[in-house]
Design an enzyme around this catalytic site. Structure first.
Site, PDB file in Angstrom:
ATOM      1  N   PHE A   1      -9.054 -30.886  -1.847  1.00 19.35           N
ATOM      2  CA  PHE A   1     -10.258 -30.221  -2.332  1.00 19.35           C
ATOM      3  C   PHE A   1     -10.206 -30.183  -3.850  1.00 19.35           C
ATOM      4  O   PHE A   1      -9.125 -30.138  -4.434  1.00 19.35           O
ATOM      5  CB  PHE A   1     -10.330 -28.777  -1.804  1.00 19.35           C
ATOM      6  CG  PHE A   1     -11.063 -28.684  -0.497  1.00 19.35           C
ATOM      7  CD1 PHE A   1     -10.439 -29.057   0.678  1.00 19.35           C
ATOM      8  CD2 PHE A   1     -12.375 -28.236  -0.439  1.00 19.35           C
ATOM      9  CE1 PHE A   1     -11.101 -28.977   1.892  1.00 19.35           C
ATOM     10  CE2 PHE A   1     -13.048 -28.150   0.759  1.00 19.35           C
ATOM     11  CZ  PHE A   1     -12.417 -28.523   1.926  1.00 19.35           C
TER      12      PHE A   1
ATOM     13  N   ASN B   1      -5.515 -15.597  -6.368  1.00 23.63           N
ATOM     14  CA  ASN B   1      -6.873 -16.014  -6.735  1.00 23.63           C
ATOM     15  C   ASN B   1      -7.851 -15.560  -5.654  1.00 23.63           C
ATOM     16  O   ASN B   1      -7.451 -14.951  -4.662  1.00 23.63           O
ATOM     17  CB  ASN B   1      -6.916 -17.535  -6.949  1.00 23.63           C
ATOM     18  CG  ASN B   1      -6.485 -18.276  -5.699  1.00 23.63           C
ATOM     19  OD1 ASN B   1      -7.114 -18.176  -4.653  1.00 23.63           O
ATOM     20  ND2 ASN B   1      -5.375 -19.004  -5.793  1.00 23.63           N
TER      21      ASN B   1
ATOM     22  N   LYS C   1      -8.634 -36.594  -9.497  1.00 23.11           N
ATOM     23  CA  LYS C   1      -7.660 -35.978  -8.587  1.00 23.11           C
ATOM     24  C   LYS C   1      -7.258 -36.946  -7.470  1.00 23.11           C
ATOM     25  O   LYS C   1      -6.095 -37.011  -7.078  1.00 23.11           O
ATOM     26  CB  LYS C   1      -8.266 -34.712  -7.971  1.00 23.11           C
ATOM     27  CG  LYS C   1      -7.566 -33.480  -8.423  1.00 23.11           C
ATOM     28  CD  LYS C   1      -8.337 -32.214  -8.225  1.00 23.11           C
ATOM     29  CE  LYS C   1      -8.406 -31.491  -9.565  1.00 23.11           C
ATOM     30  NZ  LYS C   1      -9.135 -30.245  -9.515  1.00 23.11           N
TER      31      LYS C   1
ATOM     32  N   ASP D   1      -1.063 -22.614  -9.169  1.00 22.74           N
ATOM     33  CA  ASP D   1      -0.369 -23.693  -9.871  1.00 22.74           C
ATOM     34  C   ASP D   1       0.936 -23.210 -10.506  1.00 22.74           C
ATOM     35  O   ASP D   1       1.844 -23.991 -10.741  1.00 22.74           O
ATOM     36  CB  ASP D   1      -1.282 -24.276 -10.966  1.00 22.74           C
ATOM     37  CG  ASP D   1      -2.448 -25.049 -10.348  1.00 22.74           C
ATOM     38  OD1 ASP D   1      -2.223 -25.749  -9.343  1.00 22.74           O
ATOM     39  OD2 ASP D   1      -3.577 -24.938 -10.847  1.00 22.74           O
TER      40      ASP D   1
ATOM     41  N   LYS E   1      10.515  -2.453  -9.018  1.00 20.88           N
ATOM     42  CA  LYS E   1       9.192  -2.322  -9.638  1.00 20.88           C
ATOM     43  C   LYS E   1       9.334  -2.196 -11.163  1.00 20.88           C
ATOM     44  O   LYS E   1      10.117  -1.364 -11.646  1.00 20.88           O
ATOM     45  CB  LYS E   1       8.482  -1.091  -9.074  1.00 20.88           C
ATOM     46  CG  LYS E   1       7.079  -0.966  -9.567  1.00 20.88           C
ATOM     47  CD  LYS E   1       6.396   0.270  -9.007  1.00 20.88           C
ATOM     48  CE  LYS E   1       5.085   0.474  -9.740  1.00 20.88           C
ATOM     49  NZ  LYS E   1       4.596   1.825  -9.635  1.00 20.88           N
TER      50      LYS E   1
ATOM     51  N   PRO F   1       5.402 -26.265  -6.871  1.00 16.65           N
ATOM     52  CA  PRO F   1       5.340 -27.630  -6.342  1.00 16.65           C
ATOM     53  C   PRO F   1       3.914 -27.957  -5.930  1.00 16.65           C
ATOM     54  O   PRO F   1       3.154 -27.064  -5.543  1.00 16.65           O
ATOM     55  CB  PRO F   1       6.251 -27.567  -5.108  1.00 16.65           C
ATOM     56  CG  PRO F   1       6.309 -26.127  -4.738  1.00 16.65           C
ATOM     57  CD  PRO F   1       6.157 -25.348  -6.011  1.00 16.65           C
TER      58      PRO F   1
END
Ligand code: CTP
Length: 396
Positions: A323, A210, A337, A279, A289, A305
């Site tokens: 966060f 990300n 959360k 996640d 590859k 996890p």
């Protein structure tokens, strides 16, 4: 690396004869590792030219509040957010009186009014002006409002008088600034912070990840170390410099990050999960590859996890702070959360805004805990990190 390594210092210069020493101060601050920008009042430019300070600082000098070109490049609000610290040297009696009154009719005053960064003043004036009740009252007021007053020194003055009012020498100013960045609020405490993205390998050349830059986590680690903590930073892949006085452990995947976190967490009092942990990971890693063919490719993913939830469930858990990167209903999602992962606090930000969050140098967050929700103002990530560390230290 110097004692002000990686600090962003805005040097404000006002109109006094000691302004010539500001040129040396720029150099001394840089020698101590700071990156320096300069803002001058109109009166300061009567004593020293912006060109001199531009050449020394390596940055354009900021002089105009109402110049649209200059404001477009970096306006007073951006400057106010950019700085980790403002140092006004020399600070004239007139400038300090205007600060007390909250005036903002030049760029430097406007930045002082707008910034959330600490402000240090190095007064410089004739001894008679220094001794006046109005100056004493103004200084008392500024001290009460949290300004740091550096000096002045005693001695012979440009006007021929002898007495208090000489600006501190540049090296003495640098030495006086160093402790401002190292409070002892976390002395004797161990802090573990996760930061950056994780990478989940598909095959030897491909991965899922990300856009996290790691900037917020690194800024928190720097702030925790400055506050005296034994600081451990478990970092996914980033392009950031390893922070000073921090034990940096580099990891790649979420599972590596969990393992490194659990190894580091012993005797830890504060854990901050700022990493953008993937996640999911590919269910099967292909060790050669993968070659393309004409058919669609299906990638089966499985859950990673949850690192922070694992820490929050430890029998001897530290204060655990997560966060929440959200695009809507910040406070509500953050509170969910907080409860779901049994956290002590959640720092929530809106990642749909391009001016904050991933990759930006600024951030604006909500601090959500069991007592309520506090909205913190938009500021630079290092300023925000210091503020968050002082708030979290208060909870320990
Ligand atoms: N976190 C973690 N381990 C994971 C996933 C997240 O430690 N495997 C931590 C992050 O470091 C952060 C918080 O959990 O402190 C973020 O919570 P999360 O529920 O993962 O956030 P999102 O992925 O944004 O959640 P959602 O997709 O439910 O919005």
């Amino acid at each position: 690396m110097g004692s002000l390594a990686n600090k962003r210092i805005l040097l404000g210069v006002t109109g006094g004869i000691a302004a010539y020493k500001s040129a040396d101060l720029v150099r001394r601050l840089q020698d101590a590792g700071a990156s320096v920008r300069v803002a001058m009042t109109p009166a300061a430019m009567e004593f020293i030219t912006p060109l001199t300070l531009q050449a020394l600082s390596g940055n354009p000098v900021h002089t105009d509040l109402l110049d649209t070109g200059a404001e477009a490049a970096m306006g007073h609000i951006e400057l106010a957010r950019w700085a980790d610290l403002l140092v006004v040297a020399p600070a004239t009696a007139d400038f300090m009186a205007k600060l007390v009154a909250g005036e903002a009719d030049n760029l430097l005053l406007a930045v002082c009014l707008a910034t959330a960064a600490p402000i240090a003043l190095a007064p410089a004036m004739n001894q008679g002006m220094w001794r006046k009740d109005s100056t004493t009252d103004n200084l008392d007021c500024l001290r009460k409002r949290g300004f740091y007053i550096l000096g002045p020194a005693d001695g012979s003055q440009a006007c021929g008088d002898i007495g208090p009012g000489r600006m501190l020498e540049p090296l003495a100013i640098v030495e006086a600034l160093e402790p401002l960045f190292s409070t002892a609020i976390l002395a004797g405490k161990k802090v573990v912070i996760t930061a950056g993205p994780t990478r989940e390998a598909i095959d030897p050349v491909r991965y899922i990840s990300n856009h996290s830059s790691g900037k917020m986590g690194y800024a928190l680690a720097i702030a925790a170390a400055e506050a005296g903590a034994d600081t451990w930073l478990i970092s996914g892949p980033t392009n950031l410099q390893p922070p000073e006085r921090v034990t940096l452990i580099r990891v790649t995947s979420a599972r590596d990050m969990l393992e490194a976190t659990l190894a580091a967490i012993t005797d830890c009092q504060l854990f901050i999960g700022s990493a953008a942990v993937a996640d999911y990971r590919p269910k099967c890693y292909v060790d050669q590859k993968i070659k393309k063919d004409d058919s669609a490719m299906l990638l089966e993913l499985e859950r990673n996890p949850d690192i922070i939830a694992t820490v929050a469930n430890l029998p001897q858990r530290p204060l655990t702070v997560g966060f929440a990167a959200e695009t809507s209903d910040l406070a509500a999602h953050a509170r969910k959360k907080l409860d779901a992962k049994k956290l002590d606090a959640v720092i929530a930000n809106d990642v749909s805004r391009s001016d904050i969050g991933f990759n930006s140098d600024n951030n604006q967050v909500l601090l959500v805990d069991r007592e309520g929700t506090e909205e913190l103002p938009l500021m630079g990530k290092s300023q925000l990190a210091r503020l968050l560390i002082s708030k979290l230290a208060g909870k320990l």
